[in-house]
Motif scaffolding. Structure first.
Motif, PDB file in Angstrom:
ATOM      1  N   ASN A 171       0.843  -1.185   0.000  1.00 49.18           N
ATOM      2  CA  ASN A 171       0.000   0.000   0.000  1.00 49.18           C
ATOM      3  C   ASN A 171       0.880   1.237   0.000  1.00 49.18           C
ATOM      4  N   LYS A 172       0.794   2.048  -0.998  1.00 52.69           N
ATOM      5  CA  LYS A 172       1.628   3.234  -1.071  1.00 52.69           C
ATOM      6  C   LYS A 172       0.775   4.487  -0.875  1.00 52.69           C
ATOM      7  N   THR A 173       1.236   5.285   0.065  1.00 53.21           N
ATOM      8  CA  THR A 173       0.542   6.549   0.281  1.00 53.21           C
ATOM      9  C   THR A 173       1.054   7.558  -0.733  1.00 53.21           C
ATOM     10  N   PRO A 174       0.159   8.166  -1.474  1.00 52.14           N
ATOM     11  CA  PRO A 174       0.625   9.122  -2.475  1.00 52.14           C
ATOM     12  C   PRO A 174       1.351  10.301  -1.844  1.00 52.14           C
ATOM     13  N   THR A 175       2.445  10.676  -2.443  1.00 48.73           N
ATOM     14  CA  THR A 175       3.224  11.800  -1.937  1.00 48.73           C
ATOM     15  C   THR A 175       2.580  13.093  -2.405  1.00 48.73           C
ATOM     16  N   PRO A 176       2.285  13.989  -1.469  1.00 48.63           N
ATOM     17  CA  PRO A 176       1.660  15.242  -1.881  1.00 48.63           C
ATOM     18  C   PRO A 176       2.613  16.053  -2.727  1.00 48.63           C
ATOM     19  N   PRO A 177       2.090  16.769  -3.701  1.00 48.66           N
ATOM     20  CA  PRO A 177       2.970  17.564  -4.548  1.00 48.66           C
ATOM     21  C   PRO A 177       3.682  18.648  -3.760  1.00 48.66           C
ATOM     22  N   LYS A 178       4.913  18.903  -4.136  1.00 48.30           N
ATOM     23  CA  LYS A 178       5.677  19.935  -3.451  1.00 48.30           C
ATOM     24  C   LYS A 178       5.074  21.296  -3.765  1.00 48.30           C
ATOM     25  N   LYS A 179       5.143  22.165  -2.780  1.00 49.81           N
ATOM     26  CA  LYS A 179       4.630  23.508  -3.002  1.00 49.81           C
ATOM     27  C   LYS A 179       5.559  24.231  -3.963  1.00 49.81           C
ATOM     28  N   ILE A 218      -7.536  33.545  19.652  1.00 51.21           N
ATOM     29  CA  ILE A 218      -8.699  32.770  19.208  1.00 51.21           C
ATOM     30  C   ILE A 218      -8.300  31.342  18.809  1.00 51.21           C
ATOM     31  N   LYS A 219      -7.082  30.956  19.224  1.00 55.08           N
ATOM     32  CA  LYS A 219      -6.592  29.596  18.987  1.00 55.08           C
ATOM     33  C   LYS A 219      -6.479  29.258  17.493  1.00 55.08           C
ATOM     34  N   LYS A 220      -6.158  30.254  16.686  1.00 57.04           N
ATOM     35  CA  LYS A 220      -5.917  30.059  15.258  1.00 57.04           C
ATOM     36  C   LYS A 220      -4.555  30.668  14.934  1.00 57.04           C
ATOM     37  N   ASN A 221      -3.511  29.962  15.355  1.00 58.84           N
ATOM     38  CA  ASN A 221      -2.166  30.502  15.199  1.00 58.84           C
ATOM     39  C   ASN A 221      -1.789  30.556  13.727  1.00 58.84           C
ATOM     40  N   VAL A 222      -1.732  31.763  13.177  1.00 57.11           N
ATOM     41  CA  VAL A 222      -1.474  31.952  11.751  1.00 57.11           C
ATOM     42  C   VAL A 222      -0.101  31.429  11.351  1.00 57.11           C
ATOM     43  N   ILE A 223       0.903  31.661  12.196  1.00 54.32           N
ATOM     44  CA  ILE A 223       2.262  31.217  11.883  1.00 54.32           C
ATOM     45  C   ILE A 223       2.337  29.696  11.858  1.00 54.32           C
ATOM     46  N   LYS A 224       1.630  29.043  12.773  1.00 55.14           N
ATOM     47  CA  LYS A 224       1.593  27.580  12.774  1.00 55.14           C
ATOM     48  C   LYS A 224       0.897  27.061  11.521  1.00 55.14           C
ATOM     49  N   ILE A 225      -0.185  27.722  11.130  1.00 54.29           N
ATOM     50  CA  ILE A 225      -0.902  27.315   9.922  1.00 54.29           C
ATOM     51  C   ILE A 225       0.013  27.419   8.703  1.00 54.29           C
ATOM     52  N   MET A 226       0.825  28.469   8.655  1.00 52.10           N
ATOM     53  CA  MET A 226       1.686  28.697   7.506  1.00 52.10           C
ATOM     54  C   MET A 226       2.939  27.828   7.512  1.00 52.10           C
ATOM     55  N   MET A 227       3.504  27.584   8.700  1.00 52.45           N
ATOM     56  CA  MET A 227       4.801  26.917   8.786  1.00 52.45           C
ATOM     57  C   MET A 227       4.744  25.525   9.400  1.00 52.45           C
ATOM     58  N   GLY A 228       3.548  25.100   9.801  1.00 53.40           N
ATOM     59  CA  GLY A 228       3.424  23.842  10.528  1.00 53.40           C
ATOM     60  C   GLY A 228       3.895  22.618   9.771  1.00 53.40           C
ATOM     61  N   GLU A 229       3.860  22.680   8.435  1.00 51.75           N
ATOM     62  CA  GLU A 229       4.320  21.536   7.644  1.00 51.75           C
ATOM     63  C   GLU A 229       5.840  21.409   7.657  1.00 51.75           C
ATOM     64  N   ALA A 230       6.530  22.502   7.979  1.00 54.98           N
ATOM     65  CA  ALA A 230       7.993  22.494   7.927  1.00 54.98           C
ATOM     66  C   ALA A 230       8.638  22.477   9.310  1.00 54.98           C
ATOM     67  N   ILE A 231       7.867  22.803  10.365  1.00 49.97           N
ATOM     68  CA  ILE A 231       8.436  22.965  11.705  1.00 49.97           C
ATOM     69  C   ILE A 231       7.572  22.237  12.729  1.00 49.97           C
ATOM     70  N   GLU A 232       8.224  21.593  13.696  1.00 49.47           N
ATOM     71  CA  GLU A 232       7.534  20.989  14.840  1.00 49.47           C
ATOM     72  C   GLU A 232       7.853  21.813  16.087  1.00 49.47           C
ATOM     73  N   LEU A 233       6.800  22.291  16.763  1.00 44.67           N
ATOM     74  CA  LEU A 233       6.970  23.059  17.996  1.00 44.67           C
ATOM     75  C   LEU A 233       5.787  22.782  18.922  1.00 44.67           C
ATOM     76  N   PRO A 234       6.004  22.834  20.246  1.00 47.45           N
ATOM     77  CA  PRO A 234       4.864  22.777  21.168  1.00 47.45           C
ATOM     78  C   PRO A 234       3.976  24.004  20.947  1.00 47.45           C
ATOM     79  N   ASP A 235       2.702  23.883  21.272  1.00 52.53           N
ATOM     80  CA  ASP A 235       1.758  24.976  21.028  1.00 52.53           C
ATOM     81  C   ASP A 235       2.185  26.280  21.694  1.00 52.53           C
TER      82      ASP A 235
END
Length: 196
Positions: A3-11, A114-131
């Motif tokens: 079973n191969k998970t499709p690789t999402p296209p690079k941005k 409001i618990k909608k961290n814009v920076i996390k939304i934008m960079m969350g795919e590239a960075i792991e950080l505690p909330d």
């Protein structure tokens, strides 16, 4: 059967879509100031707005995806350029970076509450950080946007039109890049960069 998970296209790399219009703006301003120094900024603002819209359309046609930030920035460019041209008041266009950076600052810092961290939304795919660290990073970016707004206000009010046009293209981007680099030690200390 494997079973191969499709690789999402690079941005896609959007450097020319994001910054190409700025370079065209600078070139247009330099060209028109030779023959029409009083109107050069307004001509350049109009060309900037047209090229920004064209870049947005190219981005959509090529990648089928456009960031909300780019859409928002383009709308502000078109509105401020149109208002400046029809009113003949260049101040409106000078204040465009101020308006954009203030709105970004409020959006980024407001997102924390409001618990909608814009920076996390934008960079969350590239960075792991505690909330909690994401909130710290967002606060830093929000304050940076406010600082950039203040810097723009200082420059257009105290420096020449030519200096402002040059700094708009070749000053704000390096400062943003340097600020981004200064956040890497914080990210490395409290989290990590994703490698996949």
């Amino acid at each position: 059967m494997e079973n191969k998970t499709p690789t999402p296209p690079k941005k896609p790399s959007n450097f020319w879509i994001d910054f190409g219009p700025l370079l065209v703006f600078f070139g247009a301003f330099q060209y028109f100031k030779r023959s029409q120094p009083e109107q050069a900024m307004l001509w350049a603002a109009g060309i900037f707005a047209v090229v920004a819209v064209i870049a947005l359309l190219i981005g959509w046609l090529k990648y089928k995806h456009i960031s909300k930030m780019l859409i928002f920035s383009t709308v502000i460019i078109v509105l401020t350029a149109a208002l400046a041209i029809f009113s003949g008041n260049k101040t409106i266009f000078y204040m465009k970076p101020t308006v954009i950076n203030i709105l970004f600052g409020f959006a980024v810092i407001g997102g924390i509450f409001i618990k909608k961290n814009v920076i996390k939304i934008m960079m969350g795919e590239a960075i792991e950080l505690p909330d909690a660290r994401w909130d710290t990073l967002a606060m830093r970016w929000g304050l940076f946007f406010f600082a950039m707004a203040a810097l723009n206000e200082y420059i257009w009010r105290t420096q020449s039109e030519d200096f402002w046009a040059t700094f708009k293209v070749f000053g704000f981007l390096p400062i943003t890049f340097i600020f981004t680099l200064t956040q890497i030690p914080f990210i490395q200390k409290h989290g990590k960069m994703r490698t996949e």
